[in-house]
Design a protein around this motif. Structure first.
Motif, short mmCIF file in Angstrom:
data_model
loop_
_atom_site.label_atom_id
_atom_site.label_comp_id
_atom_site.label_asym_id
_atom_site.label_seq_id
_atom_site.Cartn_x
_atom_site.Cartn_y
_atom_site.Cartn_z
N PHE A 194 4.84 7.18 1.92
CA PHE A 194 5.22 5.93 2.56
C PHE A 194 4.68 4.74 1.77
O PHE A 194 3.53 4.73 1.37
N GLN A 203 1.51 11.56 3.51
CA GLN A 203 1.32 12.31 4.75
C GLN A 203 1.78 13.75 4.51
O GLN A 203 2.96 13.99 4.24
N PRO A 243 -1.28 9.96 7.82
CA PRO A 243 -1.19 9.25 6.54
C PRO A 243 -2.55 9.05 5.90
O PRO A 243 -3.52 8.72 6.57
N GLN A 257 0.85 -1.18 0.00
CA GLN A 257 0.00 0.00 0.00
C GLN A 257 0.89 1.24 0.00
O GLN A 257 2.03 1.20 0.47
N PHE A 272 -4.44 7.04 2.74
CA PHE A 272 -4.31 5.91 1.80
C PHE A 272 -4.39 6.41 0.37
O PHE A 272 -5.26 7.19 0.01
N TYR A 324 0.87 5.43 1.00
CA TYR A 324 0.21 6.48 1.77
C TYR A 324 0.95 7.80 1.56
O TYR A 324 2.16 7.83 1.31
#
Lengths: 110, 114
Positions: A88, A37, A43, A33, A45, A35
């Motif tokens: 991330f 931020q 964070p 996944q 998605f 993310y």
């Protein structure tokens, strides 16, 4: 245990340039996944990749999952100032826990 | 999308006191909730995983007696930092998950222990 490495740690680009962040896992993942931020935020998605070799696009963002399901990348075409933030990757193994990469902090210079 | 709330957003407490942080899934039932800790400009470190009605599973190095987690219902999990010390100061973020693997993150709680 599972480790997820992400490079680069920081990236400064001029607005309009492309950007790529890479993620590598020490073990085979069931899914990965991504993310984003924003500074001071939490964070959010972006996407999940599940299949070997999968490629998904969201407007200027292209996500890839490697054939061996151990690496992934996020590519942003023609960056904009709104793309600023830390990206991330997070890998999931057999359980639902996510192991987060160290993140790539993107700065876009106007 | 699914919404997860956290309360409080910021808390300052004195060393030796305990602090409770709540995490709620507002519009869905979360079978699993996760607690993370994030240091400034660092990644998220998973502290524990909690499933409704059962004991939390803590990651290696996380003291379960210091970080008490309760997942009393499908919409609420709490993290209590007991006998807090300055080194516990951090950004604590929860996330909630239901059917798929996607995790929905709360806005985080900034804890400062003086």
């Amino acid at each position: 245990g599972q480790q997820v490495m992400q490079i680069p740690q920081y990236q400064h680009v001029q607005e309009g340039e492309d950007f790529t962040t890479y993620c590598n896992s020490s073990t085979t993942l069931s899914n990965i996944q991504w993310y984003k931020q924003r500074p001071g935020g939490h964070p959010v998605f972006l996407i999940q990749l599940v299949k070997s070799g999968e490629v998904k696009k969201q407007k200027r963002l292209t996500f890839q999952f490697g054939e061996a399901k151990k690496n992934s990348s996020l590519h942003i075409t023609a960056t904009q100032t709104t793309d600023v933030g830390t990206y991330f990757c997070a890998g999931s193994g057999s359980a639902r826990q996510l192991t987060f990469g160290s993140g790539t902090q993107l700065t876009v210079l106007p | 999308g699914a919404v997860v709330s956290q309360h409080p957003s910021r808390v300052i407490c004195k060393s030796g006191t305990s602090v409770k942080i709540e995490c709620r899934s507002l519009d869905f039932q979360a079978t699993t909730m996760f607690w993370y800790r994030q240091f400034p400009k660092k990644s998220l470190m998973l502290m524990a995983t909690s499933n409704e009605g059962s004991k939390a599973t803590y990651e290696q190095g996380v003291e379960k007696d210091k970080f008490l987690i309760n997942h009393a219902s499908l919409t609420l999990s709490t993290l209590t930092v007991t006998s807090a010390h300055p080194e516990d100061s951090s950004f604590y973020i929860c996330s909630a998950s239901h059917a798929n693997y996607e995790q929905y993150f709360g806005p985080g709680t900034r804890l400062t222990v003086t």
